[in-house]
Design an enzyme around this catalytic site. Structure first.
Site, PDB file in Angstrom:
ATOM      1  NE  ARG A 231      40.631  26.672  -8.368  1.00 28.18           N
ATOM      2  CZ  ARG A 231      40.955  27.832  -7.801  1.00 28.18           C
ATOM      3  NH1 ARG A 231      40.152  28.429  -6.967  1.00 28.18           N
ATOM      4  NH2 ARG A 231      42.096  28.397  -8.074  1.00 28.18           N
TER       5      ARG A 231
ATOM      6  NE  ARG B  29      49.155  34.939  -7.265  1.00 26.32           N
ATOM      7  CZ  ARG B  29      47.950  34.425  -7.495  1.00 26.32           C
ATOM      8  NH1 ARG B  29      46.941  35.223  -7.765  1.00 26.32           N
ATOM      9  NH2 ARG B  29      47.752  33.127  -7.488  1.00 26.32           N
TER      10      ARG B  29
ATOM     11  NE  ARG C 214      47.963  27.607  -8.181  1.00 26.28           N
ATOM     12  CZ  ARG C 214      48.616  28.748  -8.021  1.00 26.28           C
ATOM     13  NH1 ARG C 214      49.920  28.738  -7.804  1.00 26.28           N
ATOM     14  NH2 ARG C 214      47.986  29.881  -8.089  1.00 26.28           N
TER      15      ARG C 214
ATOM     16  CE  LYS D  25      39.590  32.435 -10.066  1.00 26.88           C
ATOM     17  NZ  LYS D  25      41.028  32.443  -9.802  1.00 26.88           N
TER      18      LYS D  25
ATOM     19  NE  ARG E 296      48.995  31.379  -3.430  1.00 25.46           N
ATOM     20  CZ  ARG E 296      47.858  31.465  -4.130  1.00 25.46           C
ATOM     21  NH1 ARG E 296      47.119  32.546  -4.046  1.00 25.46           N
ATOM     22  NH2 ARG E 296      47.481  30.474  -4.903  1.00 25.46           N
TER      23      ARG E 296
HETATM   24  P1  ADP Z   1      44.528  30.743  -7.651  1.00 26.05           P
HETATM   25  O1  ADP Z   1      43.388  31.638  -8.061  1.00 26.05           O
HETATM   26  O2  ADP Z   1      45.843  31.386  -7.871  1.00 26.05           O
HETATM   27  O3  ADP Z   1      44.412  29.366  -8.210  1.00 26.05           O
HETATM   28  P2  ADP Z   1      43.436  30.395  -4.989  1.00 26.05           P
HETATM   29  O4  ADP Z   1      43.927  31.185  -3.845  1.00 26.05           O
HETATM   30  O5  ADP Z   1      42.061  30.690  -5.514  1.00 26.05           O
HETATM   31  O6  ADP Z   1      44.530  30.549  -6.107  1.00 26.05           O
HETATM   32  O7  ADP Z   1      43.464  28.833  -4.623  1.00 26.05           O
HETATM   33  C1  ADP Z   1      44.634  28.220  -4.133  1.00 26.05           C
HETATM   34  C2  ADP Z   1      44.438  26.693  -4.058  1.00 26.05           C
HETATM   35  O8  ADP Z   1      43.353  26.386  -3.145  1.00 26.05           O
HETATM   36  C3  ADP Z   1      44.031  26.016  -5.362  1.00 26.05           C
HETATM   37  O9  ADP Z   1      45.139  25.710  -6.188  1.00 26.05           O
HETATM   38  C4  ADP Z   1      43.332  24.736  -4.825  1.00 26.05           C
HETATM   39  O10 ADP Z   1      44.264  23.766  -4.415  1.00 26.05           O
HETATM   40  C5  ADP Z   1      42.620  25.230  -3.583  1.00 26.05           C
HETATM   41  N1  ADP Z   1      41.238  25.649  -3.903  1.00 26.05           N
HETATM   42  C6  ADP Z   1      40.728  26.913  -3.871  1.00 26.05           C
HETATM   43  N2  ADP Z   1      39.422  26.915  -4.241  1.00 26.05           N
HETATM   44  C7  ADP Z   1      39.109  25.619  -4.540  1.00 26.05           C
HETATM   45  C8  ADP Z   1      37.951  24.956  -4.998  1.00 26.05           C
HETATM   46  N3  ADP Z   1      36.810  25.611  -5.246  1.00 26.05           N
HETATM   47  N4  ADP Z   1      37.999  23.618  -5.175  1.00 26.05           N
HETATM   48  C9  ADP Z   1      39.089  22.919  -4.935  1.00 26.05           C
HETATM   49  N5  ADP Z   1      40.242  23.478  -4.516  1.00 26.05           N
HETATM   50  C10 ADP Z   1      40.260  24.806  -4.312  1.00 26.05           C
END
Ligand code: ADP
Length: 193
Positions: free
Chosen positions: A91, A130, A147, A16, A136
């Site tokens: 989310r 990745r 996750r 995404k 990361r």
């Molecule tokens: P991925 O798509 O690989 O899960 P992201 O970069 O989108 O990674 O997000 C990394 C982390 O940031 C998530 O695992 C979460 O801890 C936090 N995070 C990101 N967006 C949200 C959200 N909308 N609500 C809560 N936590 C979030």
């Protein structure tokens, strides 16, 4: 003119973020990734970043109000844009309700939700790959598993939430980046007009 707001939904590793970036360029929309916003807060060392890091590093989601407040704060400081592509937000069902103004003072109207559907084995495979490239702090195997688990428990129910509102479109996320881009582009073109 009202802004056109799109949400990219899907598991971590569903692609995404990749799609959101190229779609934003094509349709001249602002690409907004809450994961990126959190990582910027962490890099700047402020209090919000420190709080977010304590969740992110153990593979947990950040608290809903912390996330939605950060998002709205960021949006008010964006220069005028035609619309947004949200990647990684909402989310949880509670975040979706907050965007709808349920228990929250501001409404963020959404017009289209694209779900990239990818099977769990492929998700794990992509995230492990990745992790080798990106370094990361939340990309160790145990944290990746956490996750994915959170995604199924907390984020997947959003498909129903938006299906009921009639704005969900399902896209098979197992194809090539180009094929998925073409398919999503035609969905957006048809809706944005
Ligand atoms: P991925 O798509 O690989 O899960 P992201 O970069 O989108 O990674 O997000 C990394 C982390 O940031 C998530 O695992 C979460 O801890 C936090 N995070 C990101 N967006 C949200 C959200 N909308 N609500 C809560 N936590 C979030």
């Amino acid at each position: 003119m009202e802004k056109f707001n799109i949400v990219m939904l899907g598991a971590p590793g569903s692609g995404k973020g990749t799609q959101a970036k190229i779609l934003a360029e094509k349709f001249n929309l602002a690409h907004i990734s809450t994961g990126d916003l959190f990582r910027k807060q962490i890099a700047s060392g402020n209090a919000l970043g420190q709080e977010a890091k304590s969740y992110i590093d153990r593979g947990a989601l950040c608290p809903d109000s912390l996330t939605i407040n950060m998002l709205h704060d960021f949006l008010t400081r964006l220069p005028d844009v035609k619309g947004h592509i949200f990647d990684g937000v909402p989310r949880t069902v509670q975040q979706a309700q907050m965007l709808d103004g349920i228990g929250y003072p501001t409404v963020l109207p959404l017009h289209l939700v694209i779900n990239l559907d990818v099977n769990p084995d492929e998700i794990m495979r992509r995230l492990v790959k990745r992790a080798e490239i990106e370094d990361r702090s939340d990309d160790t195997p145990a944290i990746i598993e956490k996750r994915i688990e959170n995604y199924f428990a907390q984020t997947k129910p959003l498909e129903n939430y938006y299906e009921e509102k009639g704005i969900l479109r399902q896209v098979n996320g197992m194809g090539s980046v180009e094929d998925i881009f073409e398919e999503v582009s035609s969905i957006i073109s048809a809706e944005m007009k």
